[in-house]
Design an enzyme around this catalytic site. Structure first.
Site, PDB file in Angstrom:
ATOM      1  N   ASN A  41       0.808  -1.217   0.000  1.00 19.36           N
ATOM      2  CA  ASN A  41       0.000   0.000   0.000  1.00 19.36           C
ATOM      3  C   ASN A  41       0.841   1.268   0.000  1.00 19.36           C
ATOM      4  OD1 ASN A  41       0.599  -0.994   2.714  1.00 19.36           O
ATOM      5  ND2 ASN A  41      -0.518   0.799   3.458  1.00 19.36           N
ATOM      6  N   HIS A  42       2.116   1.186   0.414  1.00 18.35           N
ATOM      7  CA  HIS A  42       2.964   2.375   0.409  1.00 18.35           C
ATOM      8  C   HIS A  42       3.579   2.640  -0.964  1.00 18.35           C
ATOM      9  CE1 HIS A  42       2.654   3.255   4.664  1.00 18.35           C
ATOM     10  NE2 HIS A  42       2.809   1.969   4.913  1.00 18.35           N
ATOM     11  N   HIS A 186       1.030  -6.895   4.770  1.00 18.39           N
ATOM     12  CA  HIS A 186       0.294  -5.710   5.224  1.00 18.39           C
ATOM     13  C   HIS A 186       0.100  -5.673   6.736  1.00 18.39           C
ATOM     14  CE1 HIS A 186      -2.031  -2.099   4.838  1.00 18.39           C
ATOM     15  NE2 HIS A 186      -3.110  -2.654   5.357  1.00 18.39           N
ATOM     16  N   HIS A 188       0.967  -5.989  10.617  1.00 17.32           N
ATOM     17  CA  HIS A 188       2.242  -5.726  11.289  1.00 17.32           C
ATOM     18  C   HIS A 188       2.601  -6.772  12.339  1.00 17.32           C
ATOM     19  CE1 HIS A 188       2.756  -1.181  10.219  1.00 17.32           C
ATOM     20  NE2 HIS A 188       2.266  -1.887   9.208  1.00 17.32           N
TER      21      HIS A 188
END
Length: 264
Positions: A41-42, A186, A188
């Protein structure tokens, strides 16, 4: 030289790259350990014209696959890799907004196509395994037609696994049950030991973030990286390796209501 044979059609697997060739077969590059990666997503390709993964792939440092530019239909064609008698099929699902991907999955109908030939990629024949249909939006997974049981099927994806609300995560039950192992990105929290899903008959490993990125309970678990070993006859083992160069995050809870009651 790299002793891994790449069997699938590179022009399909890397069709979004300017040089759609696996890097260790490029005569202009010297690669000893090939790296294959999807985007997270980054470095979401839908949010920018050129992402960090695009830059790394253009230099030949990584083999970037599963990049989406059509968000109405997703066809997942695996990377087919063979070393000796060991065969590995890697299915990639790069990050997509959970609401958007959930829309492709929900209200769908899972079917198993009996058609002998659905797609021809190079010299490889593929069967269409699962189709989740939502009107005009479909998600399709393809797997090798020949010697299906001889392949270890690995799924790599980068989405919410934890339930954050309606349509904001992807349930494990949405994935096809022919998979052997799902590598879930995704999230953590480090849950790297493979967890068995009895309803889908596959394992899920969640490596988590390599360093603590927030002050949350999920970040306090000991951080690991994993070494996946795939052997002939689709046997696999994930070895947990403790990270040596990181600081351990610890935490505790303090309930202030207890102190307020005592004061009264």
């Amino acid at each position: 030289p790299v002793s891994v044979e790449f069997l699938s059609d590179q022009s399909v697997n890397f069709q979004h790259c300017k040089n759609p060739v696996v890097n260790y077969e490029d005569p202009n590059l010297n690669i000893s350990i090939p790296i294959f990666s999807i985007n997270g997503n980054h470095d979401d390709c839908s949010a920018m014209e050129v992402s960090a993964m695009d830059v790394l792939a253009s230099t030949g440092l990584v083999n970037y696959f599963a990049k989406w530019d059509d968000f109405q239909k997703v066809d997942v064609s695996p990377l087919l890799i063979q070393k000796g008698k060991t065969r590995l099929a890697i299915f990639g699902l790069s990050y997509m907004k959970d609401e958007r991907l959930s829309r492709l999955f929900r209200n769908g109908k899972v079917s198993f196509s009996k058609s002998k030939l659905v797609s021809i990629l190079g010299k490889r024949h593929f069967d269409r395994i699962g189709v989740l249909d939502n009107r005009e939006s479909t998600v399709q997974l393809f797997r090798p037609k020949e010697d299906k049981e001889a392949w270890f099927n690995l799924m790599v994806l980068h989405q919410n696994r934890a339930d954050h609300g309606v349509y904001t995560y992807i349930p494990e039950e949405a994935l096809d049950d022919f998979l052997d192992l799902v590598m879930w990105g995704h999230e953590h929290e480090c849950r790297i030991a493979p967890e068995w899903n009895p309803s889908q008959s596959f394992y899920v490993t969640q490596p988590g973030s390599s360093v603590a990125t927030s002050l949350s309970k999920g970040e306090t678990a000991e951080k690991h990286v994993g070494l996946l070993q795939v052997e002939q006859y689709v046997a696999a083992h994930v070895e947990k390796l403790i990270e040596q160069s990181r600081s351990q995050l610890t935490g505790n809870e303090c309930i202030f209501m207890c102190y307020v009651s005592n004061i009264r």
